[in-house]
Write a protein that holds these residues in place. Structure first.
Motif, mmCIF file in Angstrom:
data_model
loop_
_atom_site.group_PDB
_atom_site.id
_atom_site.type_symbol
_atom_site.label_atom_id
_atom_site.label_comp_id
_atom_site.label_asym_id
_atom_site.label_seq_id
_atom_site.Cartn_x
_atom_site.Cartn_y
_atom_site.Cartn_z
ATOM 1 N N UNK A 211 -10.325 43.363 38.831
ATOM 2 C CA UNK A 211 -9.267 43.790 37.916
ATOM 3 C C UNK A 211 -9.145 45.319 37.994
ATOM 4 N N UNK A 212 -7.904 45.793 38.121
ATOM 5 C CA UNK A 212 -7.639 47.236 38.162
ATOM 6 C C UNK A 212 -6.827 47.638 36.937
ATOM 7 N N UNK A 213 -7.065 48.847 36.440
ATOM 8 C CA UNK A 213 -6.335 49.354 35.274
ATOM 9 C C UNK A 213 -5.384 50.472 35.695
ATOM 10 N N UNK A 214 -4.119 50.333 35.299
ATOM 11 C CA UNK A 214 -3.123 51.379 35.563
ATOM 12 C C UNK A 214 -2.670 51.976 34.224
ATOM 13 N N UNK A 215 -2.430 53.290 34.195
ATOM 14 C CA UNK A 215 -1.906 53.943 32.992
ATOM 15 C C UNK A 215 -0.390 54.071 33.116
ATOM 16 N N UNK B 208 -10.919 51.110 38.713
ATOM 17 C CA UNK B 208 -11.564 49.798 38.874
ATOM 18 C C UNK B 208 -12.331 49.485 37.585
ATOM 19 N N UNK B 209 -12.147 48.279 37.035
ATOM 20 C CA UNK B 209 -12.720 48.026 35.702
ATOM 21 C C UNK B 209 -14.197 47.646 35.720
ATOM 22 N N UNK B 210 -14.769 47.418 36.909
ATOM 23 C CA UNK B 210 -16.204 47.084 36.943
ATOM 24 C C UNK B 210 -17.052 48.249 36.414
ATOM 25 N N UNK C 34 -2.404 51.136 28.766
ATOM 26 C CA UNK C 34 -2.834 50.524 30.019
ATOM 27 C C UNK C 34 -2.260 49.143 30.325
ATOM 28 N N UNK C 35 -2.135 48.907 31.629
ATOM 29 C CA UNK C 35 -1.744 47.613 32.165
ATOM 30 C C UNK C 35 -2.775 47.249 33.233
ATOM 31 N N UNK C 36 -3.416 46.105 33.063
ATOM 32 C CA UNK C 36 -4.384 45.684 34.079
ATOM 33 C C UNK C 36 -3.788 44.603 34.965
ATOM 34 N N UNK D 29 -12.181 42.339 48.623
ATOM 35 C CA UNK D 29 -12.800 43.662 48.434
ATOM 36 C C UNK D 29 -13.232 43.864 46.987
ATOM 37 N N UNK D 30 -14.266 44.670 46.779
ATOM 38 C CA UNK D 30 -14.684 45.011 45.412
ATOM 39 C C UNK D 30 -13.580 45.848 44.778
ATOM 40 N N UNK D 31 -13.574 45.889 43.449
ATOM 41 C CA UNK D 31 -12.487 46.644 42.796
ATOM 42 C C UNK D 31 -12.563 48.133 43.130
ATOM 43 N N UNK D 32 -13.776 48.647 43.309
ATOM 44 C CA UNK D 32 -13.904 50.072 43.647
ATOM 45 C C UNK D 32 -13.379 50.338 45.060
ATOM 46 N N UNK D 33 -13.760 49.477 46.002
ATOM 47 C CA UNK D 33 -13.268 49.647 47.387
ATOM 48 C C UNK D 33 -11.746 49.544 47.432
ATOM 49 N N UNK D 34 -11.235 48.546 46.694
ATOM 50 C CA UNK D 34 -9.791 48.336 46.727
ATOM 51 C C UNK D 34 -9.066 49.523 46.089
ATOM 52 N N UNK D 35 -9.608 50.019 44.955
ATOM 53 C CA UNK D 35 -8.976 51.170 44.286
ATOM 54 C C UNK D 35 -9.000 52.387 45.214
ATOM 55 N N UNK D 36 -10.105 52.562 45.940
ATOM 56 C CA UNK D 36 -10.188 53.714 46.861
ATOM 57 C C UNK D 36 -9.169 53.562 47.995
ATOM 58 N N UNK D 37 -9.002 52.332 48.457
ATOM 59 C CA UNK D 37 -8.037 52.105 49.534
ATOM 60 C C UNK D 37 -6.610 52.336 49.014
ATOM 61 N N UNK D 38 -6.361 51.917 47.775
ATOM 62 C CA UNK D 38 -5.012 52.126 47.219
ATOM 63 C C UNK D 38 -4.701 53.616 47.087
#
Ligand code: GLN
Length: 383
Positions: free
Chosen positions: A359-363, A346-348, A316-318, A327-336
């Motif tokens: 903070x977002x986590x990418x694999x 989303x790491x929350x 992982x890379x955060x 935006x919250x991490x969940x909202x932002x991840x959904x928008x992405x």
């Protein structure tokens, strides 16, 4: 209609399942759930095939195929200098998650306290709660997610039964350092505290850093369950095979649960893996293989406006994005996912309190072209 009282009222479907399903639905590049998008070795598939053709199609021994346990013992001694007896101290499991659940259920009694560090992989707390245990979590903060050991000391009391560690760490990609080992050793010394060490990313460690396995430190080793994953080692997460190492007095209790949970694990795959692992390069080459992916992905991400956090190990890379949007991490991840066509985690969701550090986590366990496509989409999206 009869009714039931949920034993896990707060739990829904895991974030990994949710994000992977959504990514498939909207045709996004899936860098959310941690799994490779390239195949495992054809030679390994041949060896498993051969095992099936040779008639290894009935139950494996409860603890696992002996040849595989011997390979695991060899690898552990070679890498960490620790001797585990394949007959009494090594058990092959149906993946890391089963090993974690089994270890927790083998030792946690109602009201026992378990210390975990958040963000924490999502299977720890539910297993503790199902056993009637009490989760004592300590929050770690970006960018370095260091464990404040003086806070751990404050959490320890006579009811503390277990400390769960995870290095290399999911989701933060941090690793335990020598200083952490010293602090941990001082805390557990002369205390009746066990350790569950989730080391499923043991071979994915970069920049020549050392993996501080609990197996390396006799004081810690003698009180530890160590959990490992062939999914990560072999690029075959779907095979759901891993293993647990523990001294005999702990492994005896582990196996009492294991035998009634899964009895034994897929036999042909165990024979195939045992044969395949005779080539030590398989695991010795992994850090270089993944470091190259990490470096490539980081170079790409650096052009997107996202702020890169360090990645010392794991898949992982955060990234931090709080300077771009509130935006919250969940909202932002959904928008992405929906608008940029790239899925992440989303790491929350890894904090009990839902703490959101943006903070977002990418694999990055993906083909180079997949990583390039994802980076290009993020650049075009104009964060
Ligand atoms: N370990 C993987 C991750 O963190 C997911 C495993 C799972 O889906 N249970 O992405």
């Amino acid at each position: 209609m009869t009714s039931i009282v949920s034993k896990l009222p707060q739990v829904g479907t895991t974030i990994f399942t949710t994000m992977s399903a959504l990514a498939a639905e909207v045709d996004a590049i899936n860098l959310s759930q941690g799994f490779p998008d390239y195949d495992c070795s054809p030679e390994l598939i041949e060896l498993v095939n051969k095992a099936m053709k040779d008639g290894h199609n009935q139950y494996a021994p409860m603890a696992g195929v002996k040849a595989l346990r011997e390979q695991i013992a060899y690898k552990t001694e070679k890498l960490h200098g620790a001797v585990y007896n394949p007959d009494t101290e090594i058990t092959v499991t149906a993946g890391g998650t089963q090993a974690i659940f089994t270890a927790i259920s083998a030792v946690i009694h109602p009201n026992d306290e378990v210390i975990i560090f958040e963000p924490a992989f999502d299977c720890y707390a539910p297993a503790i709660k199902l056993m009637g245990g009490i989760v004592k979590s300590l929050e770690l903060e970006p960018p370095d997610y260091r464990i404040a050991w003086d806070m751990v000391k404050k959490l320890v009391n006579s009811r503390t039964k277990l400390i769960i560690l995870n290095s290399p760490h999911n989701p933060t990609a941090t690793i335990l350092r020598k200083e952490d080992i010293e602090e941990l050793s001082a805390i557990v010394k002369n205390q009746n505290i066990l350790i569950l060490s989730d080391e499923v990313y043991e071979h994915l460690i970069y920049d020549g850093e050392t993996h501080h396995s609990m197996a390396r430190y006799p004081e810690l080793q003698q009180r530890s369950f160590i959990v490992a994953s062939f999914g990560k080692l072999l690029h075959a997460t779907g095979w759901k095979i891993g293993y647990c190492l523990a001294p005999a007095y702990l492994m005896q209790e582990f196996r009492k649960v294991h035998q009634f949970l899964v009895f034994s694990v897929n036999s042909a795959m165990q024979y195939g893996i045992a044969e395949y692992l005779k080539n030590e390069d398989i695991y010795l080459s992994l850090p270089g293989f993944f470091q190259q992916k990490r470096d490539h992905f980081r170079k790409g991400l650096a052009q997107t406006g996202l702020e890169l956090l360090p990645s010392y190990g794991s898949y992982f890379q955060s990234v931090k994005y709080g300077h771009l949007t509130l935006e919250s991490d969940t909202d932002f991840a959904l928008r992405l996912i929906k608008e940029a066509g790239v899925a992440c985690i989303p790491t929350s969701v890894f904090y009990t309190q839902g703490t959101d550090y943006r903070v977002l986590r990418f694999c990055f366990a993906k083909k180079q072209e997949t990583l390039d496509d994802a980076v290009n989409r993020l650049i075009e999206f104009k964060l």
